[in-house]
Scaffold this motif. Structure first.
Motif, mmCIF file in Angstrom:
data_model
loop_
_atom_site.group_PDB
_atom_site.id
_atom_site.type_symbol
_atom_site.label_atom_id
_atom_site.label_comp_id
_atom_site.label_asym_id
_atom_site.label_seq_id
_atom_site.Cartn_x
_atom_site.Cartn_y
_atom_site.Cartn_z
ATOM 1 N N HIS A 95 0.830 -1.200 0.000
ATOM 2 C CA HIS A 95 0.000 0.000 0.000
ATOM 3 C C HIS A 95 0.869 1.256 0.000
ATOM 4 N N GLY A 96 0.664 2.087 -0.995
ATOM 5 C CA GLY A 96 1.437 3.313 -1.102
ATOM 6 C C GLY A 96 2.710 3.172 -1.900
ATOM 7 N N VAL A 97 3.060 1.959 -2.335
ATOM 8 C CA VAL A 97 4.313 1.727 -3.043
ATOM 9 C C VAL A 97 4.062 0.802 -4.237
ATOM 10 N N LEU A 98 4.583 1.194 -5.392
ATOM 11 C CA LEU A 98 4.529 0.364 -6.591
ATOM 12 C C LEU A 98 5.944 -0.129 -6.885
ATOM 13 N N ILE A 99 6.121 -1.443 -6.922
ATOM 14 C CA ILE A 99 7.434 -2.035 -7.178
ATOM 15 C C ILE A 99 7.496 -2.468 -8.638
ATOM 16 N N LYS A 100 8.374 -1.822 -9.404
ATOM 17 C CA LYS A 100 8.568 -2.172 -10.811
ATOM 18 C C LYS A 100 9.819 -3.029 -10.950
ATOM 19 N N VAL A 101 9.689 -4.144 -11.654
ATOM 20 C CA VAL A 101 10.766 -5.125 -11.743
ATOM 21 C C VAL A 101 11.278 -5.232 -13.169
ATOM 22 N N GLU A 102 12.606 -5.247 -13.315
ATOM 23 C CA GLU A 102 13.241 -5.625 -14.565
ATOM 24 C C GLU A 102 14.224 -6.732 -14.263
ATOM 25 N N THR A 103 14.441 -7.614 -15.214
ATOM 26 C CA THR A 103 15.286 -8.774 -14.965
ATOM 27 C C THR A 103 16.488 -8.783 -15.898
ATOM 28 N N ALA A 104 17.519 -9.463 -15.417
ATOM 29 C CA ALA A 104 18.727 -9.675 -16.221
ATOM 30 C C ALA A 104 19.199 -11.093 -15.962
ATOM 31 N N GLU A 105 19.642 -11.776 -17.033
ATOM 32 C CA GLU A 105 20.081 -13.162 -16.908
ATOM 33 C C GLU A 105 21.583 -13.288 -16.704
ATOM 34 N N SER A 106 22.297 -12.159 -16.734
ATOM 35 C CA SER A 106 23.750 -12.195 -16.575
ATOM 36 C C SER A 106 24.228 -10.867 -16.011
ATOM 37 N N LEU A 107 25.472 -10.860 -15.548
ATOM 38 C CA LEU A 107 26.044 -9.624 -15.027
ATOM 39 C C LEU A 107 26.256 -8.608 -16.144
ATOM 40 N N ALA A 108 26.596 -9.091 -17.329
ATOM 41 C CA ALA A 108 26.805 -8.182 -18.458
ATOM 42 C C ALA A 108 25.510 -7.451 -18.800
ATOM 43 N N ARG A 109 24.378 -8.200 -18.804
ATOM 44 C CA ARG A 109 23.089 -7.574 -19.085
ATOM 45 C C ARG A 109 22.725 -6.579 -17.977
ATOM 46 N N ALA A 110 23.039 -6.955 -16.714
ATOM 47 C CA ALA A 110 22.763 -6.059 -15.593
ATOM 48 C C ALA A 110 23.540 -4.759 -15.728
ATOM 49 N N ALA A 111 24.809 -4.852 -16.156
ATOM 50 C CA ALA A 111 25.629 -3.656 -16.328
ATOM 51 C C ALA A 111 25.018 -2.730 -17.372
ATOM 52 N N ALA A 112 24.522 -3.315 -18.478
ATOM 53 C CA ALA A 112 23.904 -2.504 -19.531
ATOM 54 C C ALA A 112 22.654 -1.799 -19.012
ATOM 55 N N LEU A 113 21.827 -2.513 -18.239
ATOM 56 C CA LEU A 113 20.619 -1.904 -17.696
ATOM 57 C C LEU A 113 20.946 -0.789 -16.709
ATOM 58 N N LEU A 114 21.984 -0.999 -15.910
ATOM 59 C CA LEU A 114 22.373 0.016 -14.934
ATOM 60 C C LEU A 114 22.838 1.298 -15.611
ATOM 61 N N ARG A 115 23.472 1.171 -16.782
ATOM 62 C CA ARG A 115 23.900 2.368 -17.515
ATOM 63 C C ARG A 115 22.723 3.119 -18.113
ATOM 64 N N ALA A 116 21.621 2.390 -18.396
ATOM 65 C CA ALA A 116 20.499 3.003 -19.109
ATOM 66 C C ALA A 116 19.362 3.444 -18.192
ATOM 67 N N THR A 117 19.242 2.826 -17.029
ATOM 68 C CA THR A 117 18.074 3.044 -16.183
ATOM 69 C C THR A 117 18.491 3.236 -14.737
ATOM 70 N N ARG A 118 17.726 4.046 -14.030
ATOM 71 C CA ARG A 118 17.971 4.213 -12.597
ATOM 72 C C ARG A 118 17.206 3.144 -11.825
ATOM 73 N N PHE A 119 17.921 2.469 -10.940
ATOM 74 C CA PHE A 119 17.298 1.455 -10.085
ATOM 75 C C PHE A 119 17.470 1.854 -8.622
ATOM 76 N N ASP A 120 16.578 1.298 -7.775
ATOM 77 C CA ASP A 120 16.638 1.558 -6.337
ATOM 78 C C ASP A 120 17.216 0.388 -5.553
ATOM 79 N N VAL A 121 17.002 -0.827 -6.038
ATOM 80 C CA VAL A 121 17.437 -2.037 -5.326
ATOM 81 C C VAL A 121 17.827 -3.093 -6.348
ATOM 82 N N ILE A 122 18.856 -3.908 -5.996
ATOM 83 C CA ILE A 122 19.250 -5.042 -6.832
ATOM 84 C C ILE A 122 19.082 -6.326 -6.023
#
Length: 691
Positions: free
Chosen positions: A41-68
Motif C-alpha cells: 500500500h502506497g508503493v509500486l514495485i517495478k521489476v526488470e530482470t537480467a540473466e547475466s552480469l553483463a546484461r545487468a551492467a547494460a541496464l544500470l547504464r540506461a536506467t535508474r534502479f533503487d534495489v538489486i
C-alpha cells in the motif's frame, strides 16, 4: 527485459515507485521471484530482470534502479565476485543476495563485504521479498542522508578549522587537567614556543593568575597582557575548553607583574577550573617550602542528571547557579571554591591539619543542601557527595591530588550518596578498578563497545537447540575482559544500565529474527533484565521499540528476572508483567534458589520457566543435602507446569542427574561456551550433529 504485471485495485492510489532489478540466470527461479514480489500500500514495485552480469551492467547504464536482487551463481560471474562487481557498477545501490540454504555462509560473507542483506530462496514469500526490498531502499535512503549531512559537517569543520588556524589570536584546546592539547600558529608567536613545545604542558606554566586578563610569560623578563575567553568543548571524549588569548595592543598594558583577579566560571561566577589548578600549584609550592597541609574537596551534585532530564537544561543551569551560591555562603573566605565542570565542584581549603578538620568543612557543605531549591515552578531537593584528600609536602603533583579526591568521591557515591569520604592510603586496587570500570563504561556505551555472546539452550531428549540466552560482554581497553557480574553491578549504581539494557535487548532481537529464518527449531530468545531496568516505567516502551525494529514475534522473547526484581514488586510491577504478557512475552525466574528465595514469588507471578542456578551444580552432587535441593527444585517446577532449565551443566554426570529428576532443558559448557553472533549458526549445527 521488463516484467508486466496486473496491479491490484489498490495500485490506483500508489504514489511511490521502487525500481528493482532481479539478476538470475535460471529462468524458472527468475519468473518465480518476479511473481512473488508484491506491491505494498502506497508503493509500486517495478521489476526488470537480467540473466547475466553483463546484461545487468547494460541496464544500470540506461536506467535508474533503487534495489538489486542478485543470485550469486551467474554464468559470467560466480560467488562473492558478483557482489564486488555490482558494488563497483552501482556504488551506494543496495544489493540483496539470493542464496540457497546450503550456501548460507556465502550470504553471510556477502553482507560482510558490502551487500545489504541476503534472502534464502527456500524461504521466499511475497511479503518477505517486498518487506526486504522496502527496508533496503529505506536504509539506503537514510545512509545517503547521513552521508550528505556528514559532507555538510565536514565543510563546516573545515571552515572552523581554517578560522582557528588563520586566526591572529592565540587559540588553544586545554583538557580538564589544564594541559594544552592543541594550539594554532598564533599561539606559538604569543608564547614564544613551537607547537611540540606547547602540546602537553600546563596552561598555568605560561600565564600568571588573572581574571579575563592574564599576563603571558614568554621570554625571561618579558610578559604580555592578554584578554582571555573560553568556551566548553570536547577532547578525545572528555571535557575540555577552547581558550582564546587576544594580546592587548596598548603599550601601557605591557607588564612584568601579575594581573587582575582570577578567572571565573561564566555560569556560576565561581572560580574557573584553570584558576583552581593555578591556585592548587601555589598551595603545593607553599606546603613544600613551609610545611603544613591543606585539603581538596571534590564535590558532586547527586541528583543533577534527573533534574536536567525532567526539567531541561535551563532549569539545570539555574540549579547549578543556586547550588554554587549556597556553597559559597558556607565556605571560609580564604578558601577557593571552583566549578570543575558539569555538576562537579572543587574546594581548596587552606590550613586543614587533619581529617576531623576536613570533615567539619564537608559537613557544612552537605548541610547547606538540607533545604531544597525553588527553580521556576518546581521545588527541587538534591544532595551532594564529597571526596576529600589531605595534602602535605609528600604530594607530588596535581594529577595525584585530583585522582585521589575522585577515588574518595566515587566511594562516597558507592556507599549511598549524601555523604563524604576521606581518602586514605588503604583504599585498595579494588576501588581503583571499580572507578576505572565506571569511567570506561561511559565511553564503551557511546562507542558501541558493549557486545553480545549467545549460549545455546539444549533440549536434553534429542540435543536440539531450542533457544539461546543473550549475555552482555565487555572488554576494557586497560583491564581486558570484565565479568558481566562485575560491570553490570557498577552500571546499575551509576545509572548506565538503562542504555546498556536497551542496546542488548534491541541487538539480540535483531540477531534472533535473522536466525529464525534458517533454524526452525529455535523458539526462545532469553534476555536478562536488571531489576532497575524492569522497574523503570519506560521499560515497556524499550521492549516495544526493540520488537518493532527487529520485527521479531513477541512469542519468541523470554525475559529473565532475578528474585531481586520480585522483592521490590509493587502493583506497578504486576501491571508491567501483565502488559508484556499480553504482547505474548514470557518470563523466566533466573538463578532460582541463589537469592532471596520465597515460594510466594511463584504463587504471585506467572513464570514459564525456572532456571536452577549453576551454583547448585558446581557443588558436590554426591552430597545428599545438595542433591535433595536440586531434586526438590526440579519437582517444584514440574508441578507448577513450568519448564525447568539447569544452568552450568559441565559434565555428563551432572546432565544425567538433572534429566533424571525432571529437567528438560540444559545450558552450559558441556555443550558450548557463549559465542559471537557470527559463530552461533555453525555452533548450533555442530551441537545438533553431535560433533
Amino acid at each position: 527485459m521488463a516484467i508486466t504485471r496486473t496491479p491490484p485495485p489498490a495500485c490506483a492510489d500508489l504514489t511511490v515507485v521502487i525500481r528493482v532489478m532481479v539478476i538470475e540466470d535460471d529462468p524458472v527461479d527468475r519468473d518465480l521471484i518476479t511473481s512473488l514480489i508484491e506491491d505494498v500500500h502506497g508503493v509500486l514495485i517495478k521489476v526488470e530482470t537480467a540473466e547475466s552480469l553483463a546484461r545487468a551492467a547494460a541496464l544500470l547504464r540506461a536506467t535508474r534502479f533503487d534495489v538489486i536482487l542478485s543470485d550469486l551463481g551467474l554464468a559470467d560471474c560466480q560467488g562473492l565476485d558478483t557482489v564486488r562487481r555490482l558494488i563497483d557498477l552501482a556504488p551506494g545501490l543496495p544489493v540483496i543476495v539470493l542464496t540457497g540454504l546450503a550456501d548460507l555462509d556465502a550470504g553471510i560473507n556477502a553482507v560482510r563485504i558490502g551487500a545489504q542483506d541476503y534472502v534464502l530462496k527456500s524461504e521466499l514469500t511475497g511479503p518477505l521479498l517486498s518487506r526486504t526490498i522496502l527496508h533496503a531502499r529505506e536504509r539506503a535512503r537514510l545512509a545517503q542522508e547521513v552521508h550528505n549531512r556528514l559532507d555538510e559537517l565536514r565543510v563546516v569543520w573545515r571552515n572552523l578549522e581554517s578560522m582557528v588556524f588563520d586566526s591572529p589570536d592565540a587559540m588553544l584546546v586545554i583538557d580538564d587537567h589544564g594541559v594544552i592539547r592543541l594550539a594554532n600558529p598564533a599561539a606559538t608567536l604569543l608564547f614564544d614556543r613551537t607547537l611540540p613545545e606547547l602540546q602537553g604542558i600546563g596552561f598555568g606554566v605560561l600565564v600568571t593568575r588573572g581574571h579575563t586578563r592574564v599576563a603571558v610569560r614568554s621570554r625571561p623578563g618579558r610578559a604580555t597582557l592578554v584578554d582571555i575567553s573560553q568556551v566548553p568543548t570536547v577532547w578525545q571524549g572528555g571535557s575540555a575548553f577552547l581558550v582564546c588569548c587576544r594580546a592587548l595592543s596598548d603599550p601601557a598594558h605591557r607588564t612584568d607583574g601579575a594581573a587582575d583577579p582570577s578567572p571565573t566560571d561564566p555560569l556560576t561566577g565561581l572560580a574557573s577550573r584553570l584558576t583552581f589548578m593555578d591556585r592548587l600549584q601555589d598551595a603545593m609550592r607553599h606546603t613544600r617550602a613551609g610545611g603544613g597541609s591543606f585539603a581538596v574537596l571534590f564535590i558532586d551534585l547527586d541528583q543533577f542528571k534527573d533534574v536536567n532530564d525532567t526539567l531541561g537544561h535551563k532549569a539545570g543551569d539555574s540549579l547549578l547557579r543556586a547550588a554554587a551560591q549556597r556553597m559559597a555562603q558556607v565556605v571560609r573566605e580564604r578558601d577557593l571554591l571552583a566549578r570543575f565542570g558539569g555538576d562537579e565542584f572543587l574546594l581548596l581549603a587552606d590550613d586543614i591539619p587533619d581529617h576531623p578538620a576536613a570533615a567539619t568543612v564537608a559537613r557544612r557543605l552537605i548541610g547547606c543542601f538540607t533545604k531544597g531549591f525553588e527553580i521556576g515552578d518546581s521545588y527541587i531537593r538534591i544532595s551532594v557527595s564529597i571526596g576529600i584528600i589531605i595534602c602535605d609536602s609528600a604530594v607530588q603533583d596535581t594529577d595525584e591530588i585530583l585522582s585521589r579526591a575522585d577515588l574518595a568521591l566515587f566511594e562516597a557515591k558507592e556507599r549511598g550518596r549524601n555523604r563524604f569520604q576521606l581518602f586514605d592510603r588503604f583504599m585498595d586496587d579494588t576501588l581503583v578498578r571499580r572507578v576505572t570500570i565506571a569511567r570506561q563504561l561511559h565511553d564503551a556505551i557511546e562507542q558501541g563497545k558493549i557486545f553480545i555472546a549467545y549460549q545455546p539452550q539444549v533440549r536434553a531428549s534429542d540435543t536440539k537447540v531450542v533457544g539461546v540466552e543473550a549475555l552482555a560482554r565487555w572488554k576494557s581497553p586497560t583491564l581486558g575482559p570484565v565479568s558481566p557480574a562485575e560491570f553490570i553491578e557498577i552500571a546499575e549504581k551509576h545509572d548506565l544500565i538503562f542504555p546498556i539494557g536497551a542496546h542488548i535487548l534491541e541487538s539480540a532481537c535483531c540477531d534472533f529474527a535473522a536466525w529464525c529464518r534458517v533454524s526452525p527449531t529455535l523458539a526462545t530468545l532469553a534476555v536478562n533484565v536488571s531489576a532497575l531496568q524492569f522497574l523503570d516505567p519506560n521499560f515497556e516502551t524499550v521492549v516495544r521499540a526493540a520488537l518493532a525494529v527487529s520485527e521479531l514475534d513477541p512469542a519468541f522473547l523470554e525475559l529473565e528476572l532475578t528474585e531481586s526484581v520480585l522483592l521490590r514488586a509493587t502493583e506497578a510491577t504486576h501491571d508491567m508483567m501483565r502488559r508484556l504478557e499480553a504482547l505474548g512475552i514470557r518470563f523466566a525466574i533466573d538463578d532460582f534458589g541463589t537469592g532471596y528465595s520465597s515460594f510466594s514469588h511463584l504463587r504471585d507471578f506467572r513464570f514459564s520457566k525456572i532456571k536452577i542456578g549453576q551454583d547448585f551444580l558446581r557443588k558436590d552432587l554426591s552430597d545428599p543435602r545438595n542433591r535433595a535441593i536440586v531434586k526438590a527444585m526440579c519437582r517444584l517446577g514440574t508441578d507448577l507446569e513450568a519448564t525447568v532449565l539447569a544452568e552450568g551443566v559441565e559434565t555428563a554426570d551432572q546432565l544425567d542427574f538433572v534429566v533424571r529428576h525432571g529437567c528438560t532443558l540444559v545450558q552450559g559448557y558441556l555443550y558450548a561456551r557463549p559465542k559471537s553472533p557470527l559463530e552461533l549458526p555453525d555452533l548450533i549445527r555442530r551441537i545438533e550433529a553431535g560433533e
